[in-house]
Design a protein around this motif. Structure first.
Motif, PDB file in Angstrom:
ATOM      1  N   ALA A 232     -12.170  99.988 -44.365  1.00 40.15           N
ATOM      2  CA  ALA A 232     -12.890 101.261 -44.500  1.00 40.15           C
ATOM      3  C   ALA A 232     -12.319 102.107 -45.621  1.00 40.15           C
ATOM      4  CB  ALA A 232     -12.833 102.024 -43.175  1.00 40.15           C
ATOM      5  N   LEU A 233     -11.015 102.011 -45.836  1.00 38.26           N
ATOM      6  CA  LEU A 233     -10.361 102.812 -46.874  1.00 38.26           C
ATOM      7  C   LEU A 233     -10.493 102.218 -48.274  1.00 38.26           C
ATOM      8  CD1 LEU A 233      -6.978 103.901 -45.241  1.00 38.26           C
ATOM      9  CD2 LEU A 233      -8.679 105.428 -46.246  1.00 38.26           C
ATOM     10  N   HIS A 234     -10.732 100.929 -48.337  1.00 42.63           N
ATOM     11  CA  HIS A 234     -10.664 100.237 -49.622  1.00 42.63           C
ATOM     12  C   HIS A 234     -11.650 100.793 -50.645  1.00 42.63           C
ATOM     13  CE1 HIS A 234      -9.965  97.192 -52.559  1.00 42.63           C
ATOM     14  NE2 HIS A 234     -11.160  96.670 -52.433  1.00 42.63           N
ATOM     15  N   THR A 235     -12.814 101.200 -50.200  1.00 38.05           N
ATOM     16  CA  THR A 235     -13.802 101.739 -51.140  1.00 38.05           C
ATOM     17  C   THR A 235     -13.377 103.102 -51.686  1.00 38.05           C
ATOM     18  OG1 THR A 235     -15.016 102.653 -49.250  1.00 38.05           O
ATOM     19  CG2 THR A 235     -15.734 100.498 -50.089  1.00 38.05           C
ATOM     20  N   VAL A 236     -12.592 103.850 -50.873  1.00 44.98           N
ATOM     21  CA  VAL A 236     -12.107 105.167 -51.291  1.00 44.98           C
ATOM     22  C   VAL A 236     -10.837 105.033 -52.132  1.00 44.98           C
ATOM     23  CG1 VAL A 236     -11.363 107.446 -50.477  1.00 44.98           C
ATOM     24  CG2 VAL A 236     -13.052 106.131 -49.169  1.00 44.98           C
ATOM     25  N   LEU A 237     -10.034 104.012 -51.805  1.00 42.79           N
ATOM     26  CA  LEU A 237      -8.746 103.803 -52.472  1.00 42.79           C
ATOM     27  C   LEU A 237      -8.689 102.372 -53.011  1.00 42.79           C
ATOM     28  CD1 LEU A 237      -6.625 105.365 -49.594  1.00 42.79           C
ATOM     29  CD2 LEU A 237      -7.334 106.538 -51.680  1.00 42.79           C
ATOM     30  N   PRO A 238      -9.494 102.081 -54.024  1.00 42.17           N
ATOM     31  CA  PRO A 238      -9.649 100.686 -54.465  1.00 42.17           C
ATOM     32  C   PRO A 238      -8.401 100.054 -55.079  1.00 42.17           C
ATOM     33  CG  PRO A 238     -10.726 102.188 -55.999  1.00 42.17           C
ATOM     34  CD  PRO A 238     -10.318 103.009 -54.821  1.00 42.17           C
ATOM     35  N   ARG A 239      -7.442 100.843 -55.521  1.00 40.08           N
ATOM     36  CA  ARG A 239      -6.255 100.277 -56.179  1.00 40.08           C
ATOM     37  C   ARG A 239      -5.087 100.034 -55.221  1.00 40.08           C
ATOM     38  NH1 ARG A 239      -6.001 103.754 -61.857  1.00 40.08           N
ATOM     39  NH2 ARG A 239      -8.084 103.142 -62.622  1.00 40.08           N
ATOM     40  N   TRP A 240      -5.294 100.333 -53.961  1.00 38.03           N
ATOM     41  CA  TRP A 240      -4.223 100.175 -52.982  1.00 38.03           C
ATOM     42  C   TRP A 240      -4.232  98.773 -52.377  1.00 38.03           C
ATOM     43  CZ3 TRP A 240      -0.455 103.614 -50.928  1.00 38.03           C
ATOM     44  CH2 TRP A 240      -0.373 104.821 -51.620  1.00 38.03           C
ATOM     45  N   LYS A 241      -3.031  98.318 -52.013  1.00 43.58           N
ATOM     46  CA  LYS A 241      -2.873  97.004 -51.387  1.00 43.58           C
ATOM     47  C   LYS A 241      -2.249  97.158 -50.003  1.00 43.58           C
ATOM     48  CE  LYS A 241      -2.109  94.694 -55.843  1.00 43.58           C
ATOM     49  NZ  LYS A 241      -1.170  93.868 -56.659  1.00 43.58           N
ATOM     50  N   LEU A 242      -2.472  96.162 -49.172  1.00 43.30           N
ATOM     51  CA  LEU A 242      -1.886  96.117 -47.827  1.00 43.30           C
ATOM     52  C   LEU A 242      -1.058  94.850 -47.682  1.00 43.30           C
ATOM     53  CD1 LEU A 242      -1.673  97.165 -44.862  1.00 43.30           C
ATOM     54  CD2 LEU A 242      -3.754  95.848 -44.373  1.00 43.30           C
ATOM     55  N   VAL A 243       0.157  94.990 -47.178  1.00 48.46           N
ATOM     56  CA  VAL A 243       1.026  93.847 -46.908  1.00 48.46           C
ATOM     57  C   VAL A 243       1.244  93.755 -45.397  1.00 48.46           C
ATOM     58  CG1 VAL A 243       3.335  92.864 -47.172  1.00 48.46           C
ATOM     59  CG2 VAL A 243       2.215  93.988 -49.119  1.00 48.46           C
ATOM     60  N   LEU A 244       0.947  92.592 -44.826  1.00 47.72           N
ATOM     61  CA  LEU A 244       1.195  92.333 -43.408  1.00 47.72           C
ATOM     62  C   LEU A 244       2.273  91.264 -43.309  1.00 47.72           C
ATOM     63  CD1 LEU A 244      -2.446  92.237 -41.943  1.00 47.72           C
ATOM     64  CD2 LEU A 244      -0.839  94.153 -41.952  1.00 47.72           C
ATOM     65  N   ALA A 245       3.407  91.631 -42.721  1.00 44.31           N
ATOM     66  CA  ALA A 245       4.539  90.712 -42.622  1.00 44.31           C
ATOM     67  C   ALA A 245       5.002  90.626 -41.177  1.00 44.31           C
ATOM     68  CB  ALA A 245       5.694  91.190 -43.520  1.00 44.31           C
TER      69      ALA A 245
END
Length: 350
Positions: A187-200
């Motif tokens: 949901a956030l990706h369209t608002v914050l297109p340059r951000w990445k998510l890391v799941l570890a």
């Protein structure tokens, strides 16, 4: 002293294992310490996954959580001055001279009984990882437990130049709710297109299907998965991440299913020590770590997580201020404090 360490979950190399193995490592400096486990490789895993050196300990066959009868347990336990157990909800039979029982999570379904009370009489101390866990353990088992917050090696984490990156760390399991975080990030990706998510986090064979479902949810998104990541690589990811997300407990009823909450939040403290601003679900032990708006943020709904994230990203000065205080706050839960608490416990064995 001859000391035994007993945990049924060492293969997971998660929070409870850090707790027990830190105790083992510290006590092995001054005493003989035996870890009841059936695989010598546990020493290598502890070093790689948790950065804990247990080479001074001895690995001995597990007689407590494998198929051995009670008489075998009695015979083995009699050889020890002290045994420290991590409970799976049950109360082990031990005839060591002294015994300590540790709980990492609530067991609300446990019913008191004469047998349970008799077993508990062999234990000089019952310890819990948070006040949240304590309130449920005391109620279920009829004890007055002591809170020893988990050891977090805060001095081994660092903050570096931050990227537009959010990190979440925890075993890949439905309990940790990574699927909720992926839905929010989508949901956030369209608002914050340059951000990445890391799941570890740790990945066990039985959780492979859940892990595959997460990868399916992440298709087309800038998401990086780091299963069974080494301690050093994880520390590097924390160092460059700006925000930390955690969702364990979301959608669960804390009053009827307290075991579904985050019982403390070791990875939250690790993130704080790395200069990440934590945004974590308001449930369980997380409330004991986060000071709302000062060292992080608590949220109740996925919409709150979205709005808090957007507000923070638009206010870099707030991010810097909270991150600075988060680092200071993390030191409250450091290993030095934990060792001091363990020493106090050992000195009060009656």
């Amino acid at each position: 002293m001859k000391i035994g360490i007993v945990s049924p979950y060492l293969h997971a190399m998660s929070g409870g294992e850090r707790y027990m193995l830190t105790i083992a490592e510290y006590l092995s400096r001054y005493h003989r310490v035996d870890i009841f486990w059936n695989d010598e490789k546990i020493k290598k895993l502890a070093r790689e996954k948790l950065s804990i050196d247990i080479t001074r300990t001895n690995i001995v066959p597990d007689t407590f959580f494998t198929r051995h009868n009670v008489f075998k347990n009695i015979a083995v336990s009699c050889q020890y001055d002290l045994i420290i157990f991590l409970s799976d909800g049950s109360i082990p039979v031990s005839f060591a001279r002294k015994n300590i029982l540790h709980f990492q999570r609530p067991f609300p379904s446990v019913k008191s009984s004469v047998l349970l009370a008799l077993k508990l009489q062999r234990f000089q101390h019952v310890i819990c990882n948070s006040s949240f866990t304590k309130q449920w353990i005391d109620r279920a088992y009829g004890v007055s437990s002591t809170v020893l917050y988990p050891p977090v090696p805060v001095e081994e984490f660092r903050a570096e130049k931050k990227k537009k990156q959010i990190i979440s760390v925890g075993r890949f399991h439905p309990f940790k709710k990574q699927h909720i975080l992926l839905t929010v990030f989508n949901a956030l990706h369209t608002v914050l297109p340059r951000w990445k998510l890391v799941l570890a986090g740790g990945l066990l064979l039985q959780d492979a299907d859940y892990f595959e479902s997460l990868k399916h949810l992440a298709k087309g998104l800038p998401v990086t998965f780091l299963p069974n990541v080494s301690f050093d690589k994880l520390a590097g990811q924390y160092a460059t991440s700006m925000l930390y997300w955690h969702a364990a407990g979301f959608g669960e009823n804390e009053h009827t299913h307290p075991e579904a909450m985050e019982h403390f939040g070791i990875t939250t403290v690790e993130a704080m020590a790395s200069g990440c601003v934590p945004l974590v679900y308001e449930g369980g032990g997380q409330r004991e770590i986060i000071e709302q708006g000062k060292s992080g943020f608590l949220w109740k709904t996925d919409d709150e997580l979205i709005q808090q994230t957007i507000r923070l990203i638009k206010r870099p000065a707030v991010v810097r201020s909270v991150a600075t205080y988060a680092v200071k706050r993390s030191k409250v839960f450091g290993q030095e404090r934990f060792i001091h608490d363990v020493d106090s416990l050992m000195n009060n064995m009656t």
